[in-house]
Scaffold this motif. Structure first.
Motif, PDB file in Angstrom:
ATOM      1  N   ILE A 141     -11.994  -4.593   8.845  1.00 35.18           N
ATOM      2  CA  ILE A 141     -11.241  -3.477   8.259  1.00 35.18           C
ATOM      3  C   ILE A 141     -11.355  -2.236   9.145  1.00 35.18           C
ATOM      4  O   ILE A 141     -10.374  -1.519   9.374  1.00 35.18           O
ATOM      5  CB  ILE A 141     -11.742  -3.191   6.836  1.00 35.18           C
ATOM      6  N   ALA A 142     -12.568  -1.977   9.641  1.00 35.20           N
ATOM      7  CA  ALA A 142     -12.763  -0.819  10.516  1.00 35.20           C
ATOM      8  C   ALA A 142     -11.934  -0.943  11.799  1.00 35.20           C
ATOM      9  O   ALA A 142     -11.294   0.029  12.242  1.00 35.20           O
ATOM     10  CB  ALA A 142     -14.250  -0.678  10.845  1.00 35.20           C
ATOM     11  N   TRP A 143     -11.946  -2.134  12.390  1.00 32.59           N
ATOM     12  CA  TRP A 143     -11.173  -2.325  13.618  1.00 32.59           C
ATOM     13  C   TRP A 143      -9.674  -2.172  13.369  1.00 32.59           C
ATOM     14  O   TRP A 143      -8.967  -1.532  14.157  1.00 32.59           O
ATOM     15  CB  TRP A 143     -11.453  -3.717  14.188  1.00 32.59           C
ATOM     16  N   ALA A 144      -9.169  -2.772  12.283  1.00 31.57           N
ATOM     17  CA  ALA A 144      -7.734  -2.673  11.984  1.00 31.57           C
ATOM     18  C   ALA A 144      -7.331  -1.232  11.694  1.00 31.57           C
ATOM     19  O   ALA A 144      -6.254  -0.784  12.117  1.00 31.57           O
ATOM     20  CB  ALA A 144      -7.393  -3.572  10.795  1.00 31.57           C
ATOM     21  N   THR A 145      -8.173  -0.499  10.998  1.00 36.69           N
ATOM     22  CA  THR A 145      -7.856   0.906  10.715  1.00 36.69           C
ATOM     23  C   THR A 145      -7.883   1.740  11.983  1.00 36.69           C
ATOM     24  O   THR A 145      -7.056   2.648  12.170  1.00 36.69           O
ATOM     25  CB  THR A 145      -8.857   1.462   9.688  1.00 36.69           C
ATOM     26  N   TRP A 146      -8.827   1.448  12.864  1.00 37.82           N
ATOM     27  CA  TRP A 146      -8.913   2.160  14.149  1.00 37.82           C
ATOM     28  C   TRP A 146      -7.687   1.884  15.020  1.00 37.82           C
ATOM     29  O   TRP A 146      -7.154   2.784  15.670  1.00 37.82           O
ATOM     30  CB  TRP A 146     -10.193   1.748  14.860  1.00 37.82           C
ATOM     31  N   GLN A 147      -7.216   0.661  15.004  1.00 41.00           N
ATOM     32  CA  GLN A 147      -6.108   0.287  15.877  1.00 41.00           C
ATOM     33  C   GLN A 147      -4.745   0.656  15.294  1.00 41.00           C
ATOM     34  O   GLN A 147      -3.860   1.104  16.024  1.00 41.00           O
ATOM     35  CB  GLN A 147      -6.151  -1.223  16.143  1.00 41.00           C
ATOM     36  N   TYR A 148      -4.549   0.462  13.995  1.00 40.66           N
ATOM     37  CA  TYR A 148      -3.216   0.572  13.397  1.00 40.66           C
ATOM     38  C   TYR A 148      -3.110   1.608  12.280  1.00 40.66           C
ATOM     39  O   TYR A 148      -2.050   1.708  11.642  1.00 40.66           O
ATOM     40  CB  TYR A 148      -2.787  -0.793  12.846  1.00 40.66           C
ATOM     41  N   GLY A 149      -4.158   2.374  12.037  1.00 33.80           N
ATOM     42  CA  GLY A 149      -4.094   3.425  11.034  1.00 33.80           C
ATOM     43  C   GLY A 149      -4.242   2.890   9.612  1.00 33.80           C
ATOM     44  O   GLY A 149      -4.501   1.698   9.384  1.00 33.80           O
ATOM     45  N   LEU A 150      -4.066   3.786   8.661  1.00 34.64           N
ATOM     46  CA  LEU A 150      -4.231   3.406   7.263  1.00 34.64           C
ATOM     47  C   LEU A 150      -3.153   2.428   6.808  1.00 34.64           C
ATOM     48  O   LEU A 150      -3.419   1.533   5.995  1.00 34.64           O
ATOM     49  CB  LEU A 150      -4.213   4.662   6.377  1.00 34.64           C
ATOM     50  N   ASP A 151      -1.938   2.614   7.329  1.00 33.39           N
ATOM     51  CA  ASP A 151      -0.843   1.722   6.969  1.00 33.39           C
ATOM     52  C   ASP A 151      -0.082   1.361   8.251  1.00 33.39           C
ATOM     53  O   ASP A 151       0.484   2.256   8.906  1.00 33.39           O
ATOM     54  CB  ASP A 151       0.084   2.412   5.962  1.00 33.39           C
ATOM     55  N   PRO A 152      -0.123   0.124   8.677  1.00 31.48           N
ATOM     56  CA  PRO A 152      -0.526  -1.053   7.902  1.00 31.48           C
ATOM     57  C   PRO A 152      -1.971  -1.530   8.125  1.00 31.48           C
ATOM     58  O   PRO A 152      -2.382  -2.503   7.520  1.00 31.48           O
ATOM     59  CB  PRO A 152       0.437  -2.116   8.405  1.00 31.48           C
ATOM     60  N   GLY A 153      -2.720  -0.890   9.016  1.00 34.66           N
ATOM     61  CA  GLY A 153      -4.031  -1.408   9.386  1.00 34.66           C
ATOM     62  C   GLY A 153      -4.976  -1.603   8.211  1.00 34.66           C
ATOM     63  O   GLY A 153      -5.427  -2.717   7.923  1.00 34.66           O
ATOM     64  N   TYR A 154      -5.273  -0.501   7.522  1.00 29.51           N
ATOM     65  CA  TYR A 154      -6.225  -0.596   6.412  1.00 29.51           C
ATOM     66  C   TYR A 154      -5.659  -1.404   5.257  1.00 29.51           C
ATOM     67  O   TYR A 154      -6.352  -2.230   4.660  1.00 29.51           O
ATOM     68  CB  TYR A 154      -6.595   0.808   5.934  1.00 29.51           C
ATOM     69  N   ARG A 155      -4.386  -1.190   4.940  1.00 27.36           N
ATOM     70  CA  ARG A 155      -3.802  -1.834   3.757  1.00 27.36           C
ATOM     71  C   ARG A 155      -3.819  -3.350   3.889  1.00 27.36           C
ATOM     72  O   ARG A 155      -4.255  -4.060   2.976  1.00 27.36           O
ATOM     73  CB  ARG A 155      -2.371  -1.330   3.549  1.00 27.36           C
ATOM     74  N   TYR A 156      -3.373  -3.880   5.018  1.00 22.92           N
ATOM     75  CA  TYR A 156      -3.308  -5.332   5.162  1.00 22.92           C
ATOM     76  C   TYR A 156      -4.693  -5.955   5.359  1.00 22.92           C
ATOM     77  O   TYR A 156      -4.989  -7.019   4.802  1.00 22.92           O
ATOM     78  CB  TYR A 156      -2.396  -5.709   6.341  1.00 22.92           C
ATOM     79  N   SER A 157      -5.527  -5.305   6.143  1.00 21.41           N
ATOM     80  CA  SER A 157      -6.857  -5.875   6.395  1.00 21.41           C
ATOM     81  C   SER A 157      -7.731  -5.848   5.155  1.00 21.41           C
ATOM     82  O   SER A 157      -8.573  -6.733   4.974  1.00 21.41           O
ATOM     83  CB  SER A 157      -7.545  -5.109   7.530  1.00 21.41           C
ATOM     84  N   HIS A 158      -7.541  -4.886   4.286  1.00 19.81           N
ATOM     85  CA  HIS A 158      -8.371  -4.783   3.089  1.00 19.81           C
ATOM     86  C   HIS A 158      -7.847  -5.643   1.951  1.00 19.81           C
ATOM     87  O   HIS A 158      -8.609  -6.373   1.297  1.00 19.81           O
ATOM     88  CB  HIS A 158      -8.467  -3.324   2.644  1.00 19.81           C
ATOM     89  N   VAL A 159      -6.546  -5.576   1.713  1.00 19.12           N
ATOM     90  CA  VAL A 159      -5.982  -6.253   0.543  1.00 19.12           C
ATOM     91  C   VAL A 159      -5.818  -7.751   0.782  1.00 19.12           C
ATOM     92  O   VAL A 159      -6.222  -8.569  -0.062  1.00 19.12           O
ATOM     93  CB  VAL A 159      -4.624  -5.622   0.163  1.00 19.12           C
ATOM     94  N   PHE A 160      -5.273  -8.133   1.914  1.00 27.21           N
ATOM     95  CA  PHE A 160      -4.951  -9.539   2.144  1.00 27.21           C
ATOM     96  C   PHE A 160      -6.040 -10.259   2.933  1.00 27.21           C
ATOM     97  O   PHE A 160      -6.662 -11.213   2.446  1.00 27.21           O
ATOM     98  CB  PHE A 160      -3.599  -9.642   2.868  1.00 27.21           C
ATOM     99  N   VAL A 161      -6.275  -9.827   4.159  1.00 27.36           N
ATOM    100  CA  VAL A 161      -7.246 -10.512   5.016  1.00 27.36           C
ATOM    101  C   VAL A 161      -8.655 -10.418   4.434  1.00 27.36           C
ATOM    102  O   VAL A 161      -9.397 -11.412   4.398  1.00 27.36           O
ATOM    103  CB  VAL A 161      -7.204  -9.925   6.440  1.00 27.36           C
ATOM    104  N   GLY A 162      -9.024  -9.244   3.959  1.00 27.32           N
ATOM    105  CA  GLY A 162     -10.364  -9.084   3.411  1.00 27.32           C
ATOM    106  C   GLY A 162     -10.606  -9.926   2.173  1.00 27.32           C
ATOM    107  O   GLY A 162     -11.673 -10.531   2.020  1.00 27.32           O
ATOM    108  N   SER A 163      -9.626 -10.002   1.290  1.00 31.16           N
ATOM    109  CA  SER A 163      -9.773 -10.812   0.078  1.00 31.16           C
ATOM    110  C   SER A 163      -9.890 -12.295   0.418  1.00 31.16           C
ATOM    111  O   SER A 163     -10.727 -13.011  -0.146  1.00 31.16           O
ATOM    112  CB  SER A 163      -8.586 -10.575  -0.850  1.00 31.16           C
ATOM    113  N   ALA A 164      -9.045 -12.774   1.348  1.00 37.16           N
ATOM    114  CA  ALA A 164      -9.119 -14.174   1.751  1.00 37.16           C
ATOM    115  C   ALA A 164     -10.455 -14.482   2.416  1.00 37.16           C
ATOM    116  O   ALA A 164     -11.057 -15.540   2.186  1.00 37.16           O
ATOM    117  CB  ALA A 164      -7.963 -14.505   2.692  1.00 37.16           C
ATOM    118  N   CYS A 165     -10.942 -13.573   3.235  1.00 41.06           N
ATOM    119  CA  CYS A 165     -12.221 -13.766   3.915  1.00 41.06           C
ATOM    120  C   CYS A 165     -13.363 -13.850   2.896  1.00 41.06           C
ATOM    121  O   CYS A 165     -14.253 -14.694   3.025  1.00 41.06           O
ATOM    122  CB  CYS A 165     -12.453 -12.625   4.901  1.00 41.06           C
ATOM    123  N   SER A 166     -13.334 -13.001   1.886  1.00 42.21           N
ATOM    124  CA  SER A 166     -14.382 -13.023   0.866  1.00 42.21           C
ATOM    125  C   SER A 166     -14.358 -14.334   0.081  1.00 42.21           C
ATOM    126  O   SER A 166     -15.407 -14.916  -0.208  1.00 42.21           O
ATOM    127  CB  SER A 166     -14.213 -11.838  -0.096  1.00 42.21           C
TER     128      SER A 166
END
Length: 230
Positions: A141-166
């Motif tokens: 999530i930190a890397w995606a937010t650093w690279q692509y900002g809050l949207d879409p970086g944080y939104r996609y990495s937290h909601v979709f990728v992060g949930s699937a990873c968990s």
């Protein structure tokens, strides 16, 4: 009569130590239950420890910039225009994954005959995998937010990728803990089945030979009956 199957089924000692409801098993299970309750009620301390553990790795994936943590908040890319912070909330902490594992392993320690050291080993393996998966998720999530900002970086990495990873990490950790719990029994069962043919001649062979010896008499009697009918 059918031959005995004792030679084919290896003898297994599924309860080498203790018994259901033993003092050691009860004590271990109660301690695990206590940790599960503590994580559910007072997980702020655990989330702060989790944030402190993630901070060095998070700084590495966000351009090698400085990172710091305060309680359950991790600050990334300090002293840069992209500085931001992530808070590990009660819904995002690995405590939500550890609580079911603690309850499951505590119940196994209390109500089954598995040795307590093996139960503890399964708990350590499962908990380590769960913590590692959650650290990987937060770093992603930190890397995606650093690279692509809050949207879409944080939104996609937290909601979709992060949930699937968990979800994948939780299932894999539970399976790993159960594998550690039973792998010795499975190993002894496999070795017993592999060694079974060497002892076949001791028990069932006479029964098979007796059965083979009966067959010619049956055939002779049928031939005799056929000649009698003629």
């Amino acid at each position: 009569m059918l031959p005995s199957l004792d030679y084919a089924l290896p003898e297994q000692d599924l309860a080498p130590k203790g018994a259901p409801g033993s003092a050691l098993g009860k004590t271990t299970g109660v301690i695990m239950y206590t940790f599960a309750i503590w994580m559910a009620v007072r997980n702020g301390t655990f989330r702060a420890l989790e944030a402190h553990m993630v901070t060095p790795l998070a700084g590495y994936v966000t351009g090698h910039h400085a990172a710091s943590s305060h309680k359950s908040v991790i600050f990334f890319a300090l002293n840069t225009p992209k500085a931001f912070g992530l808070q590990i909330t009660s819904e995002c902490t690995s405590a939500l994954l550890l609580i079911p594992l603690l309850v499951m392993m505590g119940s196994i320690a209390i109500f089954t005959r598995f040795p307590v050291p093996r139960v503890l080993a399964g708990l350590v393996v499962g908990a380590t995998l769960m913590l590692a998966v959650n650290v990987f998720r937060i770093i992603g999530i930190a890397w995606a937010t650093w690279q692509y900002g809050l949207d879409p970086g944080y939104r996609y990495s937290h909601v979709f990728v992060g949930s699937a990873c968990s979800l994948v990490g939780f299932v894999g950790s539970i399976m790993a803990a159960l594998w550690v719990l039973v792998w010795r029994d499975r190993k002894s069962s496999s070795s017993g089945l592999a060694a079974a043919p060497s002892g076949v001649g001791a028990g069932p062979a006479p029964a098979h030979r007796a059965a083979d010896g009966d067959r010619p008499r049956v055939q002779v009697s049928r031939r005799a009956g056929a000649r009698h009918r003629r």
